[in-house]
Design an enzyme around this catalytic site. Structure first.
Site, PDB file in Angstrom:
ATOM      1  N   GLY A  52       0.829  -1.210   0.000  1.00  0.00           N
ATOM      2  CA  GLY A  52       0.000   0.000   0.000  1.00  0.00           C
ATOM      3  C   GLY A  52       0.858   1.251   0.000  1.00  0.00           C
TER       4      GLY A  52
ATOM      5  CB  ILE B 211       1.397   4.382   4.798  1.00  0.00           C
ATOM      6  CG1 ILE B 211       0.499   5.601   4.570  1.00  0.00           C
ATOM      7  CG2 ILE B 211       2.336   4.633   5.983  1.00  0.00           C
ATOM      8  CD1 ILE B 211      -0.408   5.953   5.738  1.00  0.00           C
TER       9      ILE B 211
ATOM     10  N   GLY C 180      -3.587  -2.166  -2.537  1.00  0.00           N
ATOM     11  CA  GLY C 180      -2.167  -1.912  -2.811  1.00  0.00           C
ATOM     12  C   GLY C 180      -1.798  -2.381  -4.212  1.00  0.00           C
TER      13      GLY C 180
ATOM     14  CB  ALA D  82      -2.063   1.504  10.751  1.00  0.00           C
TER      15      ALA D  82
ATOM     16  CE1 TYR E 150     -10.558   2.879   7.865  1.00  0.00           C
ATOM     17  CE2 TYR E 150     -10.762   5.258   7.649  1.00  0.00           C
ATOM     18  CZ  TYR E 150      -9.977   4.133   7.683  1.00  0.00           C
ATOM     19  OH  TYR E 150      -8.624   4.246   7.548  1.00  0.00           O
TER      20      TYR E 150
END
Ligand code: UDP
Length: 345
Positions: free
Chosen positions: A10, A12, A36, A117, A149
């Site tokens: 991905g 990051i 990704g 994360a 989310y």
């Protein structure tokens, strides 16, 4: 150190992989390519310290094996992007909740430290600016898809912290605030890559709502520098940190800045939220992190200016391999991690 990065293909995750390799760590990437791309780490494949598996974190057997082989797990695999969340809520909830649960279970079995994360979305509609890590989370109703989310990531945080408190599994949680830079795709609704692409093509730049809503955009290299410092800091264990810039800009002004950096003649067009997302979509007007906690812990603050960040995105879309970040913000390798962001104290 041998690091397992879930979501390493991905945006990051691939920058993190690059920065860890640049300092001599071994990196194993686990990614199912749902959002990704192999393109993001193609240039790392020749490095003998780099390995990757195109698989989901839901593959328990593989996950267990990779966790066993690693010294540290960086769990970045998640469903991200407001558009994806609104369009595929089942996928968002399942990926975020089940994926993190499996990663924590696997890590617990082998007592391996984990970074989780999370996102500034968890603050929801809070107006207690700047957002502090121990502030209340203010979420909207379950009938509005966007909040799934935030709720799924908040559950990830609860679970990670429970593993630490109850089972002494070393965990660190960070909430990312609008991270931007090369390799981010506009496909899932992220504003800056969308604006840059539109401006480059001369298409109208689509500002949703009246454009007065604001965000703080943080260069991915600054974020990666923070992550590396955090996972090296024993005091960070069992804690939640905001990672972001405190430089606020309205989305309307962002559109103007992108136009200016590109010298683009694109028009700016305003699109109602209902049309851009879904009926009754709720946006946040302001989102600013407090970075006091992370600054105290690791002496970090972002250093890359927004115009340099926008230039790096423009160059990425133009296919230039070298990012346009000025030298003082770059690692000597090919990296885009600003050296000066590492420690300021
Ligand atoms: N936005 C916009 N045009 C776009 C994409 C997004 O005006 O093409 C707005 C969006 O409504 C929000 C802000 O830009 O107010 C940031 O959106 P993004 O999805 O990048 O991140 P968010 O902060 O919503 O997680």
């Amino acid at each position: 150190m041998r690091v397992l990065i879930t979501g390493g293909a991905g945006f990051i995750g691939s920058h993190l992989a690059e920065a860890l390799l640049a300092r001599g760590d071994e990196v194993m990437v686990l990614d199912d390519l749902s959002t990704g791309s192999v393109e993001n780490f193609r240039h790392l494949k020749a490095n003998p310290k780099f390995s990757y598996w195109i698989e989901s974190v839901m593959n328990r057997a593989l996950l267990a094996e990779l966790v066993d082989e690693s010294d540290f797990i960086m769990h970045l695999a998640a469903a991200v992007g407001v558009r994806l969340i609104v369009e595929s809520p089942v996928r968002t909830i399942e990926t975020n909740v089940k994926g993190t649960e499996l990663v924590l279970q696997a890590a617990q079995k082998k007592k391996k430290p984990v970074f989780i994360a999370s996102t500034s979305e968890v603050y929801g509609k809070s107006t207690a600016i700047p957002f502090q890590e121990d502030a209340d989370l203010v979420l909207g109703p379950t009938i509005r898809g966007r909040w799934s989310y935030a709720a799924s990531k908040a559950l990830d945080e609860f679970l990670a912290l429970a593993y630490w408190r109850e089972k002494k599994l070393p965990v660190i949680v960070a909430r990312f605030f609008n991270t931007v830079g090369p390799r981010q795709t506009g496909r899932y609704g992220m504003v800056l890559p969308n604006f840059v692409r539109q401006g480059m093509k001369g298409d109208p730049i689509t500002v949703y709502g009246n454009g007065k809503q604001s965000r703080c955009f943080c260069y991915v290299g600054d974020v990666v520098a923070a992550l590396i410092k955090l996972v090296e800091k024993p005091e960070a264990i069992g804690q939640v940190f905001n990672i972001g810039s405190t430089e606020e800009i309205s989305i309307g002004d962002l559109a103007l800045l992108v136009k200016q950096r590109l010298k683009s003649n694109s028009q700016i067009s305003h699109i109602p939220y209902d049309q851009a997302y879904e009926e009754g979509f709720e946006d946040m007007m302001r989102r600013i992190p407090s970075i006091e906690k992370i600054s105290k812990c690791i002496g970090w603050k972002p250093v890359t200016p927004l115009d340099a960040t926008i230039d790096s995105i423009i160059n990425f879309f133009k296919g230039k391999d070298q990012m346009a970040i000025p030298d003082q913000y770059r690692l000597p390798a090919r990296g885009v991690v600003p050296i000066s962001a590492e420690v300021i104290s």
